[in-house]
Design a protein around this motif. Structure first.
Motif, short mmCIF file in Angstrom:
data_model
loop_
_atom_site.label_atom_id
_atom_site.label_comp_id
_atom_site.label_asym_id
_atom_site.label_seq_id
_atom_site.Cartn_x
_atom_site.Cartn_y
_atom_site.Cartn_z
N PHE A 222 0.87 -1.09 0.05
CA PHE A 222 -0.13 0.00 -0.03
C PHE A 222 1.00 1.56 0.20
O PHE A 222 1.80 1.11 0.59
CB PHE A 222 -1.12 0.47 1.33
N HIS B 92 -0.54 7.90 8.36
CA HIS B 92 -1.23 7.75 9.40
C HIS B 92 -1.95 6.59 8.49
O HIS B 92 -1.90 5.57 8.68
CB HIS B 92 -2.22 8.67 9.98
N LEU B 93 -2.52 6.74 7.34
CA LEU B 93 -2.75 5.83 6.23
C LEU B 93 -1.97 4.44 6.28
O LEU B 93 -2.47 3.58 6.08
CB LEU B 93 -3.19 6.43 5.20
N MET C 147 -2.39 2.45 9.35
CA MET C 147 -3.39 1.93 9.09
C MET C 147 -3.75 0.35 8.24
O MET C 147 -4.37 -0.78 8.70
CB MET C 147 -4.94 3.35 8.85
N ALA C 148 -2.62 0.59 7.02
CA ALA C 148 -3.42 -0.38 6.29
C ALA C 148 -2.21 -1.67 7.42
O ALA C 148 -2.65 -2.84 6.60
CB ALA C 148 -1.96 0.14 4.95
N ALA D 232 -1.66 -2.04 10.27
CA ALA D 232 -2.50 -2.27 11.25
C ALA D 232 -3.52 -3.27 10.86
O ALA D 232 -4.22 -4.14 11.94
CB ALA D 232 -1.83 -1.38 12.19
N SER D 233 -4.59 -2.90 9.97
CA SER D 233 -5.96 -3.52 8.92
C SER D 233 -5.69 -5.14 8.86
O SER D 233 -6.18 -5.88 8.73
CB SER D 233 -6.43 -2.68 8.41
N GLY D 234 -4.39 -5.55 8.58
CA GLY D 234 -3.15 -7.06 8.17
C GLY D 234 -4.10 -6.35 7.30
O GLY D 234 -3.97 -7.71 5.72
N SER D 235 -3.88 -5.85 6.05
CA SER D 235 -4.39 -5.87 5.00
C SER D 235 -3.12 -6.17 3.87
O SER D 235 -3.10 -6.20 2.87
CB SER D 235 -4.92 -4.05 3.95
#
Lengths: 389, 389
Positions: free
Chosen positions: A46, A94-95, A98-99, A101-104
């Motif tokens: 990402f 920040h994104l 999230m990417a 931490a979301s496991g994405s």
């Protein structure tokens, strides 16, 4: 959100580079970050691409990131263009957090890239003028020879002086300290130390801000690799991160509540930070923000500045990169550039400007303005807590 | 990434609304989505705000989301402005999913809002012209009386006709089907059914595209509430989501690989979808995309269109909202508007255009172009799989 990690970071030098494209800048920073992290481009799942002024400076909008990366290592990568004014790349970070931490994905990249210099020098000020509410009736009253933000920062500086008794010399000392830091940073746009006297004698922009107290127009890029798993070597953890938007007329309260949220996540206090990178688009803002962050008490920051304690070898090292006024402020790249500096400090590779035994670092980045009447309120504030682990 | 859920969705009508601001549109959609989800504004922990053309249409850049929400229910919320051309709000949805899946918050909002109509009608085409590489030498060869994208879609339609034998009547039948759907959708910009003959007789834009085969310029907003926890009533799961960027000259392969990634996550096949919303900025694109998605075999889509099987009561219901050409295409709002339609279909509340017993829905949204030579390649493709659970 679980703790995420920074595996590597890298940047271009900041400056005016008429012969380098946005793509050239972005890929240089990306390649540096990948190399620093020891990560292969194909492992990056990402990309958050922060850029704020391209739609005005060159006219290229909407797909800046995809185009900038099209012929680089990250061609085809999942990419989102992020615009949050001068906080675009801290928002991108920040994104990226999230990417992962979301496991994405396991590895994400935040890049900020900006090319503001242009043969038509009015374009940069025009672009910066889009980071406020352009329908605000206060806008038309403002002179257009400078960025409108210098009017806002000057207003803030006058208020700070009136409320705390800070003399203009404190602003000059603050600027002198960060210019000194910039002189020690190979990636800084300005690499010249300046005495407080020189700073006060430079051209007045908006009372009390002189030219050498203001961030310059420039180009540059900075990139940060974020991972979900703890890197095996030299890991740096992002133990707190907050991103918030301004409410009408809340002024500096935005910084205070954003810092509180990030520091609570980390279980830390701003006063304990070993090194702070903050959004000094004009030198006096450094003092205001230090107090808003809670790093020092109200009215104390200017005294520390007068005593030289904001230097890298002082009690509260601030903007060891040179900050926005000396390292430079290609706006969409500033947030990630702050992180690059803090990574260098935490890894002990900051050379002559190294803070001794830095373990806990704080970054504060702001962007735009939602309301202009005194005290003006930024549109965005990001605070990030980094720790050597 | 773990499965996330849609708790609610809402939108404005699409159309030309000279007296409604971007903020007015955005807040109407946000309020509708909050009401639909039964979620309080203060529980929304993250907002991804998709907007693509404001920097050109009105000049407002960088902080569109913060300004649009400043006096609404979400003032002060953590907000990031997302620009990914016509896929801006499907990208925003992707970020909202990451936000909740990361544990950063329990409830996130994706909103797309766009105001393209303007007294100066050239601005919308100017804005759309920023979603390609503006330095591409092919650009200057293009006529400027229309969006450059209609040249690209026309090129694609001619290629499809040559390769599959599709007659122009198939394009007209496709347009007629989606205009029929739009006539049944209270939120559609155009609410008039048109016969294939009328469509063929309308003004030629770029051979073979006539006016009634092309998406119009318009305004509107659409919002989606995403949650980490399964909603207690009428839950819809996002079981697959992929967002990818185009590589030079890969053409439709971008759609195919993006769909493959999303469908593999969901463990589903495109051919089994009960209803599909796809990016038909021009009517023939619907046929091309159906084949790229793998919903039908190569050269089969136009035959289904001729047989009327793309209708809501046909074998493969496509763009029951009216799609981009009839519901409308205020570009930054299109991705979330597709989701609004699919939520309505999966919840069985799509009125006269309801697909019988819809359980599995697919959305495909595209944005920009990284390369223009035939076959042109989009900058961004997003595919999202929704299932009633």
């Amino acid at each position: 959100m679980d703790t995420t990690y920074i595996a590597g970071a890298g940047m271009t030098r900041f400056g005016k580079f008429p012969n380098t494209s946005l793509a050239g800048l972005a890929n240089e920073a990306v390649d540096a970050a990948l190399t620093d992290a020891g990560v292969r481009a194909e492992d990056v799942g990402f990309v958050a691409f922060g850029n704020a002024t391209s739609s005005v400076i060159t006219g290229q909008a909407m797909i800046q990131g995809q185009l900038a990366l099209l012929d680089g290592a990250l061609a085809g990568a999942r990419t989102v263009n992020v615009e949050n004014a001068c906080a675009s790349s801290s928002s991108a970070l920040h994104l990226a957090m999230m990417a992962v931490a979301s496991g994405s994905c396991d590895v994400a990249l935040a890049v900020g890239a900006e090319k503001m210099s242009h043969p038509d020098k009015t374009r940069a000020f025009d672009a910066l003028g889009r980071a406020i509410d352009i329908s605000d009736p206060l806008v038309s009253e403002s002179p257009s020879r400078n960025s409108i933000f210098m009017d806002l920062y000057a207003q803030e500086a006058r208020r700070y002086a009136a409320e705390t008794g800070a003399p203009v010399e404190a602003f000059a000392r603050t600027a002198s300290t960060v210019h000194y830091h910039g002189s020690l940073n190979p990636n800084a746009q300005h690499r010249h130390p300046h005495s407080p006297e020189e700073i006060l004698a430079s051209r007045m922009i908006v009372e009390p801000l002189t030219l050498l107290m203001c961030s310059p127009i420039g180009d540059g890029a900075a990139a940060v690799i974020v991972t979900r798993d703890r890197p095996s070597t030299d890991p740096i953890a992002i133990t707190g991160a907050a991103l918030q938007s301004g409410r009408r007329r809340e002024g500096g309260q935005l910084v205070t509540r954003t810092a509180k949220a990030a520091l609570e996540q980390a279980g830390r206090k701003a006063a304990d930070a070993d090194v702070i990178e903050l959004h000094d688009a004009a030198a006096p803002a450094a003092l205001v923000i230090l107090e808003e962050l809670g790093a020092v008490g109200r009215g104390e920051a200017w005294k520390l500045a007068m005593e030289g304690e904001l230097r890298h070898d002082g009690r509260l090292p601030v903007n060891t990169s040179g900050g926005l006024i000396s390292r430079g402020h290609p706006v969409g790249a500033t947030g990630t550039a702050q992180i690059v500096e803090l990574v260098d400090q935490l890894r002990g590779r900051a050379g002559d400007r190294q803070v001794s035994d830095a373990q806990f670092a704080l970054a504060q980045n702001a962007g735009g303005a939602v309301t202009l009447d005194d005290p003006y309120t930024a549109a965005v504030c990001a605070v990030t807590v980094l720790e050597r682990v």
